[in-house]
Design a protein around this motif. Structure first.
Motif, PDB file in Angstrom:
ATOM      1  N   ASP A 174       0.887  -1.167   0.000  1.00  0.00           N
ATOM      2  CA  ASP A 174       0.000   0.000   0.000  1.00  0.00           C
ATOM      3  C   ASP A 174       0.920   1.210   0.000  1.00  0.00           C
ATOM      4  OD1 ASP A 174      -2.212   1.611   0.038  1.00  0.00           O
ATOM      5  OD2 ASP A 174      -2.510   1.464   2.198  1.00  0.00           O
ATOM      6  N   ASN A 175       1.384   1.563  -1.191  1.00  0.00           N
ATOM      7  CA  ASN A 175       2.405   2.595  -1.330  1.00  0.00           C
ATOM      8  C   ASN A 175       1.758   3.970  -1.391  1.00  0.00           C
ATOM      9  OD1 ASN A 175       4.601   4.313  -2.413  1.00  0.00           O
ATOM     10  ND2 ASN A 175       5.643   2.359  -2.709  1.00  0.00           N
ATOM     11  N   GLU A 176       2.209   4.879  -0.521  1.00  0.00           N
ATOM     12  CA  GLU A 176       1.589   6.200  -0.460  1.00  0.00           C
ATOM     13  C   GLU A 176       1.811   7.013  -1.732  1.00  0.00           C
ATOM     14  OE1 GLU A 176       4.989   9.026   1.646  1.00  0.00           O
ATOM     15  OE2 GLU A 176       3.214   8.459   2.789  1.00  0.00           O
ATOM     16  N   THR A 185      -1.159  -0.502  -4.506  1.00  0.00           N
ATOM     17  CA  THR A 185      -1.886   0.120  -3.394  1.00  0.00           C
ATOM     18  C   THR A 185      -2.954  -0.845  -2.899  1.00  0.00           C
ATOM     19  OG1 THR A 185      -3.425   1.177  -4.934  1.00  0.00           O
ATOM     20  CG2 THR A 185      -1.522   2.477  -4.215  1.00  0.00           C
ATOM     21  N   THR A 193       2.118  -1.184   4.467  1.00  0.00           N
ATOM     22  CA  THR A 193       2.192   0.236   4.131  1.00  0.00           C
ATOM     23  C   THR A 193       3.636   0.635   3.848  1.00  0.00           C
ATOM     24  OG1 THR A 193       0.310   0.694   5.560  1.00  0.00           O
ATOM     25  CG2 THR A 193       1.666   2.569   4.900  1.00  0.00           C
ATOM     26  N   SER A 224       5.958   4.031   2.763  1.00  0.00           N
ATOM     27  CA  SER A 224       5.852   5.487   2.730  1.00  0.00           C
ATOM     28  C   SER A 224       7.226   6.118   2.609  1.00  0.00           C
ATOM     29  CB  SER A 224       5.156   6.001   3.999  1.00  0.00           C
ATOM     30  OG  SER A 224       5.896   5.638   5.149  1.00  0.00           O
ATOM     31  N   ARG A 234       3.649   3.242   8.752  1.00  0.00           N
ATOM     32  CA  ARG A 234       2.247   3.632   8.568  1.00  0.00           C
ATOM     33  C   ARG A 234       1.922   4.726   9.581  1.00  0.00           C
ATOM     34  NH1 ARG A 234      -1.748  -1.152   9.502  1.00  0.00           N
ATOM     35  NH2 ARG A 234      -0.915  -1.798   7.460  1.00  0.00           N
TER      36      ARG A 234
END
Length: 356
Positions: free
Chosen positions: A127-129, A138, A143, A145, A188
């Motif tokens: 879940d790449n920002e 995503t 997570t 970031s 995250r």
């Protein structure tokens, strides 16, 4: 004896993922064996505190044999002994490895391990920002970031490398790993996103998943050459956790080979030397390559006069004004904070302060 479909040894970076994915099927019984315990320590989840976990009760605190490549010294090998394993104590750098390694494994016969084969799973897990693209995803459990610190010295280092002719690389998990830039991290909301956080915790309420903390795996139980369970020491006794389908060793780069060898699977001369019956003579534990880290710190007196400058394998040392005291602010420094020469070990010193 307890019976499950799958028995997983090690609730670390891989084991948490496996336990979560396999237990998605409500008809599949999964046991997860972990010698450590829950990831409740505050230092695990606060990124800046990760160095305090080294050489703590959450760390196997291993050392290499004397290594010829580093002048006969021993290198410190931090390994997590807690839910999440090394993903709960490491520096949270998100790096997948080099494309050429995966393709090399595939060309050597590891079908399904080429970079093109594994990339969809990397994308699915993320879940790449920054959003999704050809190499990132995503909506996944893990997570990823950009780091929040933005320290000016890091920016200066990158600019200096660019001025020296190195190519800027904003994504070391993209098309190439060549260049200079900042890493992305597994965090995250500013907190560590280990595989325990990303995968195991959301799965703990499943009735078909049994987690066995404070349980040390002693050996794999074999029946006619087939793995049928794991002998475990826990609660002061020894028991066998049986698997009707598979035993999965995900105890890390050091403990998994060790368990195989204790079970009679490994190089015959090494096993025979310890009186272990050889079941299969295989090169288990051979050819390990680990990444090496060296830190350099320099401390200055007022006016800019250097008072110490040292480089050591896997640790740093400087005359830290805080660590030179046995306690500061009522807190006792953990064992191992000071070297034998009274110098501070900056890699494990809480609140490391170099005198100015």
């Amino acid at each position: 004896m307890s019976m499950y479909d799958y028995v997983i040894v090690g609730a670390g970076s891989a084991g948490c993922v496996l336990a979560a994915r396999l237990s998605e099927d409500p008809d599949t019984r999964v046991a997860l064996i972990e010698v450590g315990g829950a990831d409740t320590a505050q230092e695990i989840h606060v990124p800046a505190a990760f160095a305090q976990l080294f050489k703590s009760e959450l760390d196997w605190d291993l050392d290499t044999d004397p290594e010829p490549g580093i002048g006969g010294r021993r290198a410190y090998l931090p390994r997590g002994k807690v839910f999440g394993g090394c993903s709960s104590i490491n520096a949270m750098i998100y790096i997948r490895g080099n494309r050429a390694d995966y393709d090399g494994w595939a060309s050597a016969g590891a079908t399904g391990w080429s970079y093109a084969d594994v990339l969809p799973y990397f994308r699915r897990s993320e879940d790449n920002e920054r959003g999704a693209n050809l190499t990132h995803g995503t909506g996944g459990p893990l997570t990823v970031s950009d780091g929040r610190s933005g320290h000016p010295l890091a920016s200066a280092f990158v600019r200096a490398a660019e001025q020296a002719g190195h190519k800027t690389n904003d994504d070391f998990n993209g098309e190439t790993q060549f260049g200079v830039g900042r890493y992305q991290v597994t965090q995250r909301g500013g907190l560590r996103c280990s595989t325990a956080v990303a995968y195991l915790r959301p799965s703990l309420d499943r009735p078909n998943l049994t987690v066995l903390p404070s349980s040390r795996a002693r050996r794999v139980v074999l029946d006619g050459g087939r793995a049928t369970g794991v002998e475990v020491e826990r609660g002061g006794g020894i028991e066998v956790i049986r698997a009707s389908r598979e035993v999965i060793l995900s105890a890390g780069a050091y403990e998994s080979p060790k368990l195989l060898m204790l079970s009679g699977i490994g190089p015959a001369p090494a096993l025979s030397a310890f009186g272990i019956e050889v079941v299969r003579d295989l090169p288990v534990g051979q050819g390990l390559q680990d990444h090496y880290t060296s830190f350099l710190e320099r401390a200055f007196q007022a006016g800019g006069t250097p008072v110490a400058s040292r480089t050591r394998a896997g640790l740093s040392a400087s005359p830290c004004s805080q660590a030179l005291r046995s306690t500061t602010g009522g807190r006792t420094w953990p064992q191992g904070t000071l070297n034998t020469d009274g110098m501070c070990r900056g890699d494990v010193c809480p609140g490391h302060v170099v005198p100015t």
